[in-house]
Write an enzyme that holds these catalytic residues in place. Sequence first.
Site, mmCIF file in Angstrom:
data_model
loop_
_atom_site.group_PDB
_atom_site.id
_atom_site.type_symbol
_atom_site.label_atom_id
_atom_site.label_comp_id
_atom_site.label_asym_id
_atom_site.label_seq_id
_atom_site.Cartn_x
_atom_site.Cartn_y
_atom_site.Cartn_z
ATOM 1 N N ASN B 94 0.704 -1.176 0.123
ATOM 2 C CA ASN B 94 -0.123 -0.023 -0.144
ATOM 3 C C ASN B 94 0.979 1.430 0.004
ATOM 4 O OD1 ASN B 94 0.838 -0.698 2.628
ATOM 5 N ND2 ASN B 94 -1.291 0.392 3.598
ATOM 6 N N HIS B 232 -2.893 -9.774 11.423
ATOM 7 C CA HIS B 232 -3.130 -9.293 12.715
ATOM 8 C C HIS B 232 -4.522 -9.647 13.272
ATOM 9 C CE1 HIS B 232 -4.899 -6.270 10.063
ATOM 10 N NE2 HIS B 232 -3.616 -5.810 9.676
ATOM 11 N N ASP B 305 3.742 -5.957 12.066
ATOM 12 C CA ASP B 305 2.917 -4.840 11.327
ATOM 13 C C ASP B 305 3.272 -3.524 11.472
ATOM 14 O OD1 ASP B 305 0.794 -3.496 9.859
ATOM 15 O OD2 ASP B 305 -0.708 -3.784 11.399
ATOM 16 N N HIS B 309 4.881 6.239 10.829
ATOM 17 C CA HIS B 309 4.441 7.361 10.493
ATOM 18 C C HIS B 309 4.967 8.693 10.965
ATOM 19 C CE1 HIS B 309 0.724 5.582 9.104
ATOM 20 N NE2 HIS B 309 0.439 5.141 10.161
ATOM 21 N N GLY B 324 -1.640 2.766 13.657
ATOM 22 C CA GLY B 324 -0.437 2.044 13.557
ATOM 23 C C GLY B 324 0.847 2.560 14.440
HETATM 24 ZN ZN LIG Z 1 -3.591 -4.349 8.176
#
Ligand SMILES: [Zn+2]
Lengths: 313, 443
Positions: B94, B232, B305, B309, B324
């Site tokens: 992504n 997750h 994960d 940021h 996140g």
């Molecule tokens: Zn995810």
Amino acid sequence: MRGGNTVLSQKHLLGLEKATKRDIEQILDTAESFKEIIDRDVKKVPTLRGKSVVNLFYEPSTRTRTSFELAGKYLSADTINFSSSGSSVQKGESLKDTAKTLEMMGIDAVVIRHSSSGAAEFLSRHVSAKVINAGDGTHEHPTQALLDMLTVREKKGTLSGFKVAILGDILHSRVARSNIFGFTKMGSEVYVAGPQTLMPREIEKMGAKVAKNMDEAIDGADVVMALRIQLERQKKGLFPSQREYSRLFGIDKKRLSLAKPDALLLHPGPVNRGVEISSEIMDGSQSVINEQVKSGVAIRMAVLYLLIGGARQ
Amino acid sequence: MKKILKGARVIDPNRKVDEVRDILVVDGSIAAMEKKINISGAQVIDLTGLILTPGLIDMHVHFREPGYEYKEDIETGSRSAAAGGFTTVACMPNTKPPVDNAMMVEYVKSRALKSGLVRVLPIGCVSKGLEGKEIAEMGDMVEAGAVAFSDDGRPVADSSLMRKALMYASMFDRVIIDHCEDPGLFEGGQVNEGYISTLLGLQGIPASAEETMVARNILLARETGTRVHIAHVSTKGSVELIRRAKAEGVKVTCEATPHHLTLTEEAVVGYDTNAKMNPPLRTKEDVEALLEGLKDGTIDVIASDHAPHSIDEKDVEFDKASFGIVGLETSLGLILNHIVGEGKLNLGQAIEKMTIGPARALGIDAGSLTIGKPADITVIDPDLEWTVDKNKFFSKGRNTPFHGWKLKGKAVLTMVGGKIVYADENISDDNINRAEILKASYK
Ligand SMILES: [Zn+2]
């Protein structure tokens, strides 16, 4: 001023969750003594002269803003309005940047209304000024609950031993949260009721009792508080129609008659007439909706005084 | 170039090895594993008292390149991985543009090779442009080196698309990794739905938002006979669904993150945006179910994960903050300290979930120590006490709720293809040429 020490246990007023019973009593006592000023011809005392208060309103609310503005002015503070229309707030300046700007200006107190829960707490971490939460998202609205309590205390003489029913959209109500903390701390029982889709999970852990239905909540209540509903909730499918809402969850004369005969009817306003409350009882003898507005100014004077003026006196 | 890794307690869950051995590395590959190896001319690294495992694998990281290099790039992400003890990572697609075609897969590979640290395996998108409408060119991407497919960050919401993707990917023997979240049930959600969401006045995310999608994926995997991997997992209900599916023989694997294993929704109190994740931190009961799932094999993998940021995306009002946290540099320490240290898993089980577990879930040949195969090795000091300091991260991300946590156990040496890509300042061996490692990682 009444009472001895006038310093609150908290540096800011972010909510009533962490306020002590003593804090609440202190604010109510102070507000009561300030109420007299509002009735004077010349509504001005020099108590907060030289202090600056910013009203930082990211959400429009003429009522609350005006109430804080008047409170500041009556105490001779310099109050500045900084609202979302036409200011840098709208130009996309972040709350953090705004906080930095305020910090440079040497402001004494910031009154913040914001659509994000936790915004007041966030601001308090970025400014040295005292922060007063004037409603943050669906979290708390402490001065509203304090004015509700002041209104009830004036009428009833106390705040303990009551059954308080809070009705309607509890899920999205910051007023409900602050009132649950406030009234339970003062020794009353708070019952909540409303559409199941608007009832937050595990609210009983906050100290409220969830009633099976409206009637059970109102039955024998000393204080009946209806909350405002918002049309967008209907659009989101949280209740099917205003018509059904008013029929199932609205308060009319018959329903109010389940409460104690001298029960008080409150609403944080503005009321959707005929939806949350029927016109008949809204203008009836049990309604204290208009008194709430006056209590609001007194409470805000008290909070400003105790946070930025109290220690100096 | 010959290296002898001497005297470590070697733990390889895949081979059921747990004993002190010497390992000989020749030309980047494992040449021998014996009780004692003594060869003249070899560089000897003394690892007495330390634990040596197959190189750790993290099958779920976000390296943000291309498009969001200000959050992380492949080089800083790789450095962060190496410092965390990982020799292989699979990175989510992504990015901007997303990795949804062969050219983008090649791009990620070439950037990873250039940084020359850890093995970075690109994951391709399930759908073109991450739009959730049409399946992406999976065949092309497999040829270019995509190791799996996922629209992570988003769920594959359209059940029909998911069904087609599962069938199509199975032709190339690649797995679909799904971020399970029903968009309707999630809508506007910020934290777990429960007491904390009520207290803080934040929009709740119900457990059912995850569980309905887990259930759907299980049904589709059963129907198509192909495998799906659940990213997750965070709720008790999900663990139960997966456990039952596995018992029925449905091909499903799944992972849990260190933060979902160590924190509850309570971490959000005070509106700490570093505790804002998706899926959200859940309740104590959910955490216990995850631990149970790890223990009984329902949960195959521990994955971080890793989601870096910038500060500006986290130091804002809670509902405006990005979801996140970074995880590569805290993952192993948290697992050793809070999962193994507190007796919830034994060391071998924990290492299994970070080596052969992810290798199997991805279907890659790694995660075990094999003669003749590349020397991807992690050395762990189980007694090393350290304090998490976000300001010392190799990652660009500082978004962690674990800052200031005192942990015991840490990766002190990471070797990829026989090359040392990370050596902790606490490892004392004169034979480790720090200048050379530094050159390698900062070239
Ligand atoms: Zn995810």
